[in-house]
Design an enzyme around this catalytic site. Structure first.
Site, PDB file in Angstrom:
ATOM      1  N   HIS A  89      -5.777 -16.704  35.512  1.00 13.81           N
ATOM      2  CA  HIS A  89      -6.329 -15.846  34.463  1.00 13.81           C
ATOM      3  C   HIS A  89      -6.658 -16.574  33.164  1.00 13.81           C
ATOM      4  O   HIS A  89      -6.876 -15.939  32.148  1.00 13.81           O
ATOM      5  CB  HIS A  89      -5.404 -14.661  34.173  1.00 13.81           C
ATOM      6  CG  HIS A  89      -4.920 -13.966  35.410  1.00 13.81           C
ATOM      7  ND1 HIS A  89      -5.777 -13.427  36.343  1.00 13.81           N
ATOM      8  CD2 HIS A  89      -3.671 -13.759  35.882  1.00 13.81           C
ATOM      9  CE1 HIS A  89      -5.065 -12.909  37.337  1.00 13.81           C
ATOM     10  NE2 HIS A  89      -3.790 -13.097  37.086  1.00 13.81           N
ATOM     11  N   ARG A 145     -10.499  19.888  13.224  1.00 16.88           N
ATOM     12  CA  ARG A 145     -10.160  19.185  14.463  1.00 16.88           C
ATOM     13  C   ARG A 145      -8.958  19.862  15.119  1.00 16.88           C
ATOM     14  O   ARG A 145      -7.919  20.045  14.501  1.00 16.88           O
ATOM     15  CB  ARG A 145      -9.829  17.725  14.170  1.00 16.88           C
ATOM     16  CG  ARG A 145     -11.013  16.952  13.638  1.00 16.88           C
ATOM     17  CD  ARG A 145     -11.478  15.934  14.651  1.00 16.88           C
ATOM     18  NE  ARG A 145     -12.385  14.977  14.057  1.00 16.88           N
ATOM     19  CZ  ARG A 145     -12.659  13.801  14.608  1.00 16.88           C
ATOM     20  NH1 ARG A 145     -12.088  13.457  15.742  1.00 16.88           N
ATOM     21  NH2 ARG A 145     -13.507  12.983  14.038  1.00 16.88           N
ATOM     22  N   ARG A 182      -5.606  -8.704  33.073  1.00 13.23           N
ATOM     23  CA  ARG A 182      -6.218  -7.430  33.454  1.00 13.23           C
ATOM     24  C   ARG A 182      -7.720  -7.367  33.182  1.00 13.23           C
ATOM     25  O   ARG A 182      -8.388  -6.420  33.587  1.00 13.23           O
ATOM     26  CB  ARG A 182      -5.481  -6.277  32.765  1.00 13.23           C
ATOM     27  CG  ARG A 182      -4.054  -6.153  33.283  1.00 13.23           C
ATOM     28  CD  ARG A 182      -3.294  -5.058  32.582  1.00 13.23           C
ATOM     29  NE  ARG A 182      -3.812  -3.736  32.909  1.00 13.23           N
ATOM     30  CZ  ARG A 182      -3.317  -2.616  32.409  1.00 13.23           C
ATOM     31  NH1 ARG A 182      -2.318  -2.664  31.549  1.00 13.23           N
ATOM     32  NH2 ARG A 182      -3.817  -1.456  32.752  1.00 13.23           N
ATOM     33  N   PRO A 199      -2.485  -5.611  22.766  1.00 10.82           N
ATOM     34  CA  PRO A 199      -2.401  -5.847  21.339  1.00 10.82           C
ATOM     35  C   PRO A 199      -2.975  -4.702  20.524  1.00 10.82           C
ATOM     36  O   PRO A 199      -4.057  -4.200  20.806  1.00 10.82           O
ATOM     37  CB  PRO A 199      -3.263  -7.097  21.139  1.00 10.82           C
ATOM     38  CG  PRO A 199      -3.799  -7.464  22.467  1.00 10.82           C
ATOM     39  CD  PRO A 199      -3.637  -6.302  23.336  1.00 10.82           C
ATOM     40  N   GLU A 200      -2.229  -4.321  19.535  1.00 12.38           N
ATOM     41  CA  GLU A 200      -2.756  -3.431  18.510  1.00 12.38           C
ATOM     42  C   GLU A 200      -3.053  -4.328  17.319  1.00 12.38           C
ATOM     43  O   GLU A 200      -3.010  -5.552  17.438  1.00 12.38           O
ATOM     44  CB  GLU A 200      -1.746  -2.327  18.184  1.00 12.38           C
ATOM     45  CG  GLU A 200      -1.386  -1.511  19.422  1.00 12.38           C
ATOM     46  CD  GLU A 200      -0.445  -0.347  19.149  1.00 12.38           C
ATOM     47  OE1 GLU A 200      -0.580   0.270  18.073  1.00 12.38           O
ATOM     48  OE2 GLU A 200       0.412  -0.067  19.988  1.00 12.38           O
TER      49      GLU A 200
END
Length: 271
Positions: free
Chosen positions: A91, A152, A110, A2-3
């Site tokens: 899970h 940067r 995971r 997920p973002e």
DNA sequence: CTTTACGCCTGACGGC
DNA sequence: TGCCGTCAGGCGTAAA
């Protein structure tokens, strides 16, 4: 997995089902997450009523009055609302069970996700304290990005994926926003003009907002609180489309590893 | 200070 | 079918 849009989708999905609910039981059947869920997690929450569910970056912050608990979904985590308690599957790490018989279940194959109990102000918790601005807030603008990027040398894609620069932009939406704003993902962050950063800021806000509207992006396994997938994958312009024709110019989309992550871009449209 | 490389995990997929 | 290598929405940490 997920973002920001997927976490926000999850937040909106669970919020109406949990706010106002009193927690009667918390079951942790597998404490092995990114950090072990402490034994004190359950007793801290039980007996309290959920006040609100907020989001900061990719963290969900659940206010239970007496304190808060933080949830991170990692790469493969998901939260589901169960109308009635059903048999757990593989899970299914944590259940938060409510007085009315419903439950919120956390699943994470995971185990890159996490759960923390926080005393005091969650904004000061070490996981949240150093985070940059929310991408959909006024604080995230061209000046902020351009000033931070000075000197940067690293790729602009890595730059916007750093959570101290702006939160919530992960691997999918970084590629998408850079395509929309015409910036090559490998360009040094310090060599992007202020004008182009203004376009990138707009692209990030647009991409994330649109993704939230359609319930996020499901590539393999993201589901919302009701188990439904997100539909933004249909709108992805470059992510996962290497070899396909660019929607703008028709040339083949390329894939390249930048900063150990797969990146997708159009070699013609993005400079 | 910034930047890079590496783990942490399971599961799905493609090639043989 | 089965086995094996590769890859995946994140991110803290150590090291350069």
């Amino acid at each position: 997995m997920p973002e920001l849009p997927e976490v926000e989708t999850t937040r909106r999905g669970i919020e109406p089902h949990v706010v106002g609910q009193r927690v009667t039981k918390v079951v942790v059947r597998d404490r092995r997450l990114r950090w072990p869920v402490p034994e004190s997690f359950e007793p801290s929450i039980v007996g309290n009523t959920i006040v609100s569910v907020d989001r900061r970056a990719k963290y969900l912050i659940v206010d239970v009055g007496e304190g808060h608990f933080l949830i991170h979904l990692g790469m493969s985590g998901s939260l589901r609302i169960l109308p009635t308690l059903i048999e757990p599957e593989a899970h299914d790490h944590v259940d938060v069970i409510f007085e009315n018989g419903t439950a919120m279940r956390y699943n994470d194959p995971r185990r890159f996700g996490s759960m923390h109990w926080v005393d005091g102000n969650p904004a000061e918790h070490w996981l949240l304290a150093e985070l940059g601005p929310e991408p959909l807030s006024e604080a995230f603008n061209a000046s902020w990005l351009h000033d931070l990027a000075r000197r940067r040398k690293g790729p602009v894609k890595n730059f916007i994926m750093q959570q101290s620069v702006v939160v919530g932009v992960g691997n999918i939406y970084a590629s998408e926003a850079l395509f929309i704003s015409g910036i090559h993902p490998n360009r040094p962050a310090g060599r992007v003009s202020r004008e182009r950063y203004a376009r990138l800021v707009d692209a990030i806000k647009l991409t994330l907002s649109q993704a939230i509207e359609v319930g996020g992006t499901t590539l393999r396994d993201f589901v919302d609180a009701n188990g439904a997938p997100g539909y933004f994958s249909q709108k992805l312009k470059v992510y996962g489309r290497d070899g396909e024709a660019c929607v703008e110019c028709g040339r083949a989309i390329r894939k390249r590893v930048i900063g150990q992550r797969s990146s997708f871009f159009c070699p013609t449209c993005q400079r």
